[in-house]
Design a protein around this motif. Structure first.
Motif, PDB file in Angstrom:
ATOM      1  N   ALA A  60       2.835  -5.947  24.740  1.00  0.00           N
ATOM      2  CA  ALA A  60       3.128  -5.512  26.114  1.00  0.00           C
ATOM      3  C   ALA A  60       2.080  -5.021  26.285  1.00  0.00           C
ATOM      4  O   ALA A  60       1.328  -4.766  27.382  1.00  0.00           O
ATOM      5  CB  ALA A  60       4.352  -5.149  26.435  1.00  0.00           C
ATOM      6  N   ILE A  61       1.673  -3.885  25.524  1.00  0.00           N
ATOM      7  CA  ILE A  61       0.543  -2.899  25.685  1.00  0.00           C
ATOM      8  C   ILE A  61      -0.746  -3.455  25.758  1.00  0.00           C
ATOM      9  O   ILE A  61      -1.434  -3.372  26.800  1.00  0.00           O
ATOM     10  CB  ILE A  61       0.434  -1.737  24.650  1.00  0.00           C
ATOM     11  N   PHE A  62      -1.099  -4.420  24.858  1.00  0.00           N
ATOM     12  CA  PHE A  62      -2.305  -5.195  24.728  1.00  0.00           C
ATOM     13  C   PHE A  62      -1.972  -6.688  25.100  1.00  0.00           C
ATOM     14  O   PHE A  62      -2.322  -7.650  24.309  1.00  0.00           O
ATOM     15  CB  PHE A  62      -2.807  -4.989  23.398  1.00  0.00           C
ATOM     16  N   SER A  63      -1.298  -6.964  26.363  1.00  0.00           N
ATOM     17  CA  SER A  63      -0.893  -8.155  26.556  1.00  0.00           C
ATOM     18  C   SER A  63      -2.239  -9.316  27.225  1.00  0.00           C
ATOM     19  O   SER A  63      -2.158 -10.530  27.096  1.00  0.00           O
ATOM     20  CB  SER A  63       0.171  -8.169  27.779  1.00  0.00           C
ATOM     21  N   ASP A  64      -3.455  -8.455  27.429  1.00  0.00           N
ATOM     22  CA  ASP A  64      -4.572  -9.298  27.762  1.00  0.00           C
ATOM     23  C   ASP A  64      -5.591  -8.772  27.150  1.00  0.00           C
ATOM     24  O   ASP A  64      -5.737  -7.493  26.832  1.00  0.00           O
ATOM     25  CB  ASP A  64      -4.681  -9.535  29.359  1.00  0.00           C
ATOM     26  N   LYS A  65      -6.620  -9.353  26.976  1.00  0.00           N
ATOM     27  CA  LYS A  65      -8.045  -8.892  26.424  1.00  0.00           C
ATOM     28  C   LYS A  65      -8.807  -7.961  27.341  1.00  0.00           C
ATOM     29  O   LYS A  65      -9.682  -7.492  26.756  1.00  0.00           O
ATOM     30  CB  LYS A  65      -8.893 -10.055  26.091  1.00  0.00           C
ATOM     31  N   SER A  66      -8.520  -8.038  28.641  1.00  0.00           N
ATOM     32  CA  SER A  66      -9.102  -7.054  29.671  1.00  0.00           C
ATOM     33  C   SER A  66      -8.720  -5.527  29.679  1.00  0.00           C
ATOM     34  O   SER A  66      -9.124  -4.982  30.495  1.00  0.00           O
ATOM     35  CB  SER A  66      -9.184  -7.769  30.959  1.00  0.00           C
ATOM     36  N   VAL A  67      -7.536  -5.291  29.016  1.00  0.00           N
ATOM     37  CA  VAL A  67      -6.983  -4.118  28.993  1.00  0.00           C
ATOM     38  C   VAL A  67      -7.982  -2.750  28.650  1.00  0.00           C
ATOM     39  O   VAL A  67      -8.657  -3.003  27.555  1.00  0.00           O
ATOM     40  CB  VAL A  67      -5.548  -4.185  27.949  1.00  0.00           C
ATOM     41  N   ASP A  68      -8.011  -1.975  29.522  1.00  0.00           N
ATOM     42  CA  ASP A  68      -8.779  -0.843  29.053  1.00  0.00           C
ATOM     43  C   ASP A  68      -7.859   0.400  28.854  1.00  0.00           C
ATOM     44  O   ASP A  68      -6.784   0.204  28.596  1.00  0.00           O
ATOM     45  CB  ASP A  68      -9.678  -0.441  30.560  1.00  0.00           C
ATOM     46  N   SER A  69      -8.461   1.514  28.557  1.00  0.00           N
ATOM     47  CA  SER A  69      -7.746   2.718  27.943  1.00  0.00           C
ATOM     48  C   SER A  69      -6.751   3.165  28.954  1.00  0.00           C
ATOM     49  O   SER A  69      -5.876   3.517  28.582  1.00  0.00           O
ATOM     50  CB  SER A  69      -9.042   3.619  27.758  1.00  0.00           C
ATOM     51  N   ASP A  70      -7.112   2.985  30.299  1.00  0.00           N
ATOM     52  CA  ASP A  70      -6.369   3.697  31.231  1.00  0.00           C
ATOM     53  C   ASP A  70      -4.723   2.674  31.187  1.00  0.00           C
ATOM     54  O   ASP A  70      -3.952   3.305  31.345  1.00  0.00           O
ATOM     55  CB  ASP A  70      -6.774   3.652  32.809  1.00  0.00           C
ATOM     56  N   ALA A  71      -5.156   1.417  31.171  1.00  0.00           N
ATOM     57  CA  ALA A  71      -4.036   0.573  31.196  1.00  0.00           C
ATOM     58  C   ALA A  71      -3.154   0.559  30.038  1.00  0.00           C
ATOM     59  O   ALA A  71      -2.080   0.640  29.982  1.00  0.00           O
ATOM     60  CB  ALA A  71      -4.372  -1.077  31.327  1.00  0.00           C
ATOM     61  N   MET A  72      -3.842   0.801  29.132  1.00  0.00           N
ATOM     62  CA  MET A  72      -3.296   0.892  27.387  1.00  0.00           C
ATOM     63  C   MET A  72      -2.267   2.303  27.613  1.00  0.00           C
ATOM     64  O   MET A  72      -1.109   2.262  27.081  1.00  0.00           O
ATOM     65  CB  MET A  72      -4.180   1.292  26.273  1.00  0.00           C
ATOM     66  N   LEU A  73      -3.017   3.360  28.130  1.00  0.00           N
ATOM     67  CA  LEU A  73      -2.163   4.703  28.310  1.00  0.00           C
ATOM     68  C   LEU A  73      -0.956   4.656  29.241  1.00  0.00           C
ATOM     69  O   LEU A  73       0.135   4.989  28.586  1.00  0.00           O
ATOM     70  CB  LEU A  73      -3.299   5.819  28.747  1.00  0.00           C
ATOM     71  N   GLU A  74      -1.048   4.085  30.097  1.00  0.00           N
ATOM     72  CA  GLU A  74       0.234   3.432  30.988  1.00  0.00           C
ATOM     73  C   GLU A  74       1.159   2.958  30.336  1.00  0.00           C
ATOM     74  O   GLU A  74       2.398   2.890  30.558  1.00  0.00           O
ATOM     75  CB  GLU A  74      -0.130   3.084  32.325  1.00  0.00           C
ATOM     76  N   ARG A  75       0.509   2.000  29.734  1.00  0.00           N
ATOM     77  CA  ARG A  75       1.640   0.946  28.950  1.00  0.00           C
ATOM     78  C   ARG A  75       2.396   1.768  27.630  1.00  0.00           C
ATOM     79  O   ARG A  75       3.435   1.498  27.616  1.00  0.00           O
ATOM     80  CB  ARG A  75       0.940  -0.351  28.555  1.00  0.00           C
ATOM     81  N   VAL A  76       1.416   2.434  27.194  1.00  0.00           N
ATOM     82  CA  VAL A  76       2.299   3.148  25.927  1.00  0.00           C
ATOM     83  C   VAL A  76       3.291   4.208  26.657  1.00  0.00           C
ATOM     84  O   VAL A  76       4.416   4.307  26.052  1.00  0.00           O
ATOM     85  CB  VAL A  76       1.264   3.996  25.019  1.00  0.00           C
ATOM     86  N   ARG A  77       2.805   4.904  27.932  1.00  0.00           N
ATOM     87  CA  ARG A  77       3.607   5.761  28.254  1.00  0.00           C
ATOM     88  C   ARG A  77       5.180   5.009  29.046  1.00  0.00           C
ATOM     89  O   ARG A  77       6.246   5.614  28.600  1.00  0.00           O
ATOM     90  CB  ARG A  77       3.111   6.429  29.550  1.00  0.00           C
ATOM     91  N   SER A  78       5.010   3.910  29.307  1.00  0.00           N
ATOM     92  CA  SER A  78       6.175   2.920  29.629  1.00  0.00           C
ATOM     93  C   SER A  78       7.027   2.549  28.372  1.00  0.00           C
ATOM     94  O   SER A  78       8.124   2.800  28.661  1.00  0.00           O
ATOM     95  CB  SER A  78       5.594   1.833  30.642  1.00  0.00           C
ATOM     96  N   ALA A  79       6.267   2.356  27.324  1.00  0.00           N
ATOM     97  CA  ALA A  79       7.081   2.041  26.449  1.00  0.00           C
ATOM     98  C   ALA A  79       7.887   3.032  25.625  1.00  0.00           C
ATOM     99  O   ALA A  79       8.858   2.710  25.528  1.00  0.00           O
ATOM    100  CB  ALA A  79       6.077   1.464  25.276  1.00  0.00           C
ATOM    101  N   VAL A  80       7.257   4.102  25.547  1.00  0.00           N
ATOM    102  CA  VAL A  80       7.941   5.275  25.201  1.00  0.00           C
ATOM    103  C   VAL A  80       9.047   5.865  25.977  1.00  0.00           C
ATOM    104  O   VAL A  80      10.281   6.114  25.659  1.00  0.00           O
ATOM    105  CB  VAL A  80       7.125   6.565  24.678  1.00  0.00           C
TER     106      VAL A  80
END
Length: 165
Positions: free
Chosen positions: A132-152
């Motif tokens: 879910a964090i890296f669901s697409d190849k265009s994920v950048d550091s901001d999207a990764m950070l938000e997705r990690v935050r959501s996962a946690v």
């Protein structure tokens, strides 16, 4: 009458001494804010002026949020540090999230306010949500950070041990 006047005087003296004894953080009893900058940590009635200054200019609320005005690290500052860290360590974080452990992932957990006991669980929660964090190849550091935050945040046990999600 004399007894009540003496009692009031004692209570007043005690109330003026108590805040000076419990103040910390480099500012006086009035707390951080513009009042702390202008009047410092001097004990006594000057703290009333410091508190009035803080309240008049709303500087304490602003200082706590931004980490300015002698208020230490604020929410905005913490989130900015997280963003810079995620940007500078994006590739390595992607690898470590896949593994569920690593030095950079551990540091990210600390930046998100996780206590030492929660670091492994933080890594496990991120790893479990890797797709879910890296669901697409265009994920950048901001999207990764938000997705990690959501996962946690979705793991209540971990989220309760991390104060800066």
């Amino acid at each position: 009458m004399k007894k009540s006047t003496t009692t009031i005087a004692i209570l007043f003296a005690a109330s003026m001494a108590a805040p000076a004894a419990i103040s910390a953080g480099g500012y006086g009893a009035a707390g951080c804010g513009l009042g702390a900058i202008v009047f410092g940590s001097k004990p006594g009635m000057i703290q009333v002026l410091a508190a009035t200054t803080n309240a008049t200019f709303y500087s304490q609320t602003f200082g706590i949020t931004t980490g300015t005005s002698e208020c230490g690290g604020g929410v905005v500052k913490v989130q900015a540090e997280q963003k810079v860290y995620a940007y500078n360590n994006f590739g390595q974080l992607q690898k470590e999230i896949a593994q569920g452990r690593g030095e950079r992932l551990q540091t990210l957990a600390y930046l998100m306010g996780c206590d030492a006991k929660a670091v492994d669980a933080f890594g496990a929660a991120a790893q479990k949500n890797y797709s879910a964090i890296f669901s697409d190849k265009s994920v950048d550091s901001d999207a990764m950070l938000e997705r990690v935050r959501s996962a946690v945040q979705s793991d209540a046990a971990v989220a309760s041990q991390c104060s800066a999600l």
